[in-house]
Design an enzyme around this catalytic site. Sequence first.
Site, PDB file in Angstrom:
ATOM      1  N   ASP A  85       0.849  -1.182   0.000  1.00  9.61           N
ATOM      2  CA  ASP A  85       0.000   0.000   0.000  1.00  9.61           C
ATOM      3  C   ASP A  85       0.893   1.243   0.000  1.00  9.61           C
ATOM      4  OD1 ASP A  85      -3.076   0.613   0.569  1.00  9.61           O
ATOM      5  OD2 ASP A  85      -1.871   2.130   1.596  1.00  9.61           O
ATOM      6  N   ASN A  93      -2.589  13.121  -4.124  1.00  9.93           N
ATOM      7  CA  ASN A  93      -3.685  13.657  -4.931  1.00  9.93           C
ATOM      8  C   ASN A  93      -4.108  15.039  -4.454  1.00  9.93           C
ATOM      9  OD1 ASN A  93      -3.993  11.516  -6.769  1.00  9.93           O
ATOM     10  ND2 ASN A  93      -5.287  10.369  -5.350  1.00  9.93           N
ATOM     11  N   HIS A  98      -4.662  14.739  -9.393  1.00  6.43           N
ATOM     12  CA  HIS A  98      -4.863  13.332  -9.753  1.00  6.43           C
ATOM     13  C   HIS A  98      -3.942  12.877 -10.873  1.00  6.43           C
ATOM     14  CE1 HIS A  98      -8.270  12.392  -7.127  1.00  6.43           C
ATOM     15  NE2 HIS A  98      -8.673  13.638  -7.335  1.00  6.43           N
ATOM     16  N   ASP A 102      -1.741   9.537 -10.660  1.00  3.22           N
ATOM     17  CA  ASP A 102      -1.643   8.496 -11.688  1.00  3.22           C
ATOM     18  C   ASP A 102      -0.187   8.206 -12.044  1.00  3.22           C
ATOM     19  OD1 ASP A 102      -4.375   8.362 -11.731  1.00  3.22           O
ATOM     20  OD2 ASP A 102      -4.626   9.443 -13.628  1.00  3.22           O
ATOM     21  N   GLU A 128      -4.506   2.492  -4.401  1.00  6.71           N
ATOM     22  CA  GLU A 128      -3.055   2.501  -4.260  1.00  6.71           C
ATOM     23  C   GLU A 128      -2.524   1.179  -3.730  1.00  6.71           C
ATOM     24  OE1 GLU A 128      -4.656   4.509  -0.446  1.00  6.71           O
ATOM     25  OE2 GLU A 128      -5.261   4.174  -2.526  1.00  6.71           O
TER      26      GLU A 128
END
Length: 243
Positions: A85, A93, A98, A102, A128
């Site tokens: 994780d 973010n 965003h 990405d 994630e």
Amino acid sequence: MTMRVADLRLDHARALLRRSGVDVPVAGDVPTAQELQAIIDALCELSERDALTGLPNRRAFLGRLAQELDRSSRAGETALLLMLDIDHFKSVNDRHGHLAGDAVLRAVARTLQEQVRPMDTVARLGGEEYGIVLPNCGPGAGVMLAERLRQAVAQQAIALPDGRSALHVTVSIGGAYSPAWVRSTVEHWLERADRQLYEAKRQGRNRVMIEAVPVSDVSAEEKQALFAWSDPDGLIIDPADAV
């Protein structure tokens, strides 16, 4: 010319594949059986891939876990499941947008793939979170590999979309081994690895926590029973005697 519903759906399927970077050429107006099969195969492959990272998705990963559990129960080979994780991903973010998030997800995916063996499977499970399954992996090698993965991610400078800045992220990793010679379930295996991931995050993140290898005391007779199967007449056949 009147377009049939089947033709329309075929056009949609090919358009979907092209948007994903896959083009299956069709020579004539009506695809041959081989061309149609190629389109179906490409769609099946696409359905098991994460669109953002190109990694296998959760559906494909669950299938791989089931295969490894079966191998462990039949042959006694231990596999390691890792759950990863990205730490504090929401703040990426929130602070950078965003598109930056990405970019981080793709970069972490590439790093993980570069650090594992060809036989291993890295997947994006959602958000994630990533999963890795490592067949035939003993306890010493598993701990070292998980640490190597953690360090590789932490050391990577991830270029952001603005082209002027880079970002460092860390990951928390939890792991659990498949039980040898024991029938288990994918859900239970995932739950065990997820508990270790939770513990890694509880202890401060950016660390590895792996459950001890389960000990399975199985007699020679029990192993023989695991390898045997029934023929159509109900007889138990030893694979060593099968031709």
